[in-house]
Design a protein around this motif. Sequence first.
Motif, mmCIF file in Angstrom:
data_model
loop_
_atom_site.group_PDB
_atom_site.id
_atom_site.type_symbol
_atom_site.label_atom_id
_atom_site.label_comp_id
_atom_site.label_asym_id
_atom_site.label_seq_id
_atom_site.Cartn_x
_atom_site.Cartn_y
_atom_site.Cartn_z
ATOM 1 N N ALA A 1 0.822 -1.209 0.000
ATOM 2 C CA ALA A 1 0.000 0.000 0.000
ATOM 3 C C ALA A 1 0.857 1.261 0.000
ATOM 4 O O ALA A 1 0.452 2.301 -0.533
ATOM 5 C CB ALA A 1 -0.924 0.000 1.213
ATOM 6 N N ALA A 2 2.058 1.162 0.584
ATOM 7 C CA ALA A 2 2.973 2.308 0.603
ATOM 8 C C ALA A 2 3.696 2.494 -0.720
ATOM 9 O O ALA A 2 4.364 3.513 -0.921
ATOM 10 C CB ALA A 2 3.993 2.143 1.728
ATOM 11 N N GLY A 3 3.601 1.491 -1.611
ATOM 12 C CA GLY A 3 4.234 1.588 -2.913
ATOM 13 C C GLY A 3 5.457 0.732 -3.104
ATOM 14 O O GLY A 3 6.139 0.837 -4.135
ATOM 15 N N VAL A 4 5.763 -0.144 -2.133
ATOM 16 C CA VAL A 4 6.895 -1.058 -2.292
ATOM 17 C C VAL A 4 6.500 -2.131 -3.307
ATOM 18 O O VAL A 4 5.393 -2.668 -3.267
ATOM 19 C CB VAL A 4 7.264 -1.710 -0.944
ATOM 20 N N ARG A 5 7.392 -2.431 -4.226
ATOM 21 C CA ARG A 5 7.117 -3.449 -5.235
ATOM 22 C C ARG A 5 7.028 -4.833 -4.597
ATOM 23 O O ARG A 5 7.776 -5.135 -3.662
ATOM 24 C CB ARG A 5 8.213 -3.447 -6.299
ATOM 25 N N PRO A 6 6.131 -5.686 -5.081
ATOM 26 C CA PRO A 6 5.998 -7.026 -4.488
ATOM 27 C C PRO A 6 7.311 -7.792 -4.443
ATOM 28 O O PRO A 6 7.609 -8.468 -3.451
ATOM 29 C CB PRO A 6 4.975 -7.721 -5.400
ATOM 30 N N GLU A 7 8.113 -7.684 -5.505
ATOM 31 C CA GLU A 7 9.366 -8.434 -5.563
ATOM 32 C C GLU A 7 10.431 -7.867 -4.629
ATOM 33 O O GLU A 7 11.497 -8.474 -4.462
ATOM 34 C CB GLU A 7 9.899 -8.469 -6.990
ATOM 35 N N ALA A 8 10.151 -6.712 -4.004
ATOM 36 C CA ALA A 8 11.114 -6.109 -3.077
ATOM 37 C C ALA A 8 10.789 -6.400 -1.614
ATOM 38 O O ALA A 8 11.463 -5.893 -0.726
ATOM 39 C CB ALA A 8 11.169 -4.602 -3.297
#
Length: 278
Positions: A172-179
């Motif tokens: 939700a904060a914008g972190v990419r799933p792969e990260a």
Amino acid sequence: MSKPLASSPPRLMGILNVTPDSFSDGGRHLDPDAAVAHGLRMLDEGADILDIGGESTRPGSDPVPPEEQQRRVLDVIRRLRERLPASVPLSIDTTWASVARAALASGADWINDTSAGLDDPDMLPLAAELQVPIVLMHRRGVPRTMQDAPQYRDVVAEVRDHLAARAEAALAAGVRPEAILLDPGIGFGKTLEHNLALMANLGSLVELGFPIVLGASRKRFLGALCKDVPPEQRLAATCATTALGVMQGVSIFRVHDVAANRQAADVAWAVLRFSTAG
């Protein structure tokens, strides 16, 4: 039981504590020259990642101000980054966004947050802004008091649900799933029985779909299982947790003793590949 989700060989995250009071190696690498030399030695022994921290999170420890954390770690990070290829990630172990930002500007590549972004509301937005991997760990309470009679109704389910919720918060904060990487927080607000339950059910956490990081190295519960030997005598016990983790699909192992755990991980991976072939 479903097959483990890990599709690539396990990686080792070498622990580099630039602290005077870590439970196992406090003070040994406080000098920057010693810290850099130890980091390079761990890479020679087979580490894939180095995790650098300036604050002990052992049970009973007090928080270290961000300014002091930066004083301890930034020069070490800069000097290691100069010596290492860009393909070797450096991780900053902190719960403060200001420390993480300074470390990333100095050459770090990952964030390892033992509070999963709860101690500092700026941490998840920072990871999203800079698009860097972040390890989100489960921790019950704070280091000073987390081992004061921790209780769960179902530790595996509660840790799994908490990690899933923190992953959702990161997304939700914008972190990419792969990260996003998840860590069950062995020894962080858990009894011996809680730690054993988590070790026996790591596959349940793997099924969340994010890489799992396991930090069982030299932990107190291993000493309790091995006639209360001191931390530096828990190498064989740590290697056992590494092998067990590989067989359940864990992706990354945060360890003090790289060479022996490299062997344990590689052997377990070879067995796992053979057992799931076809």
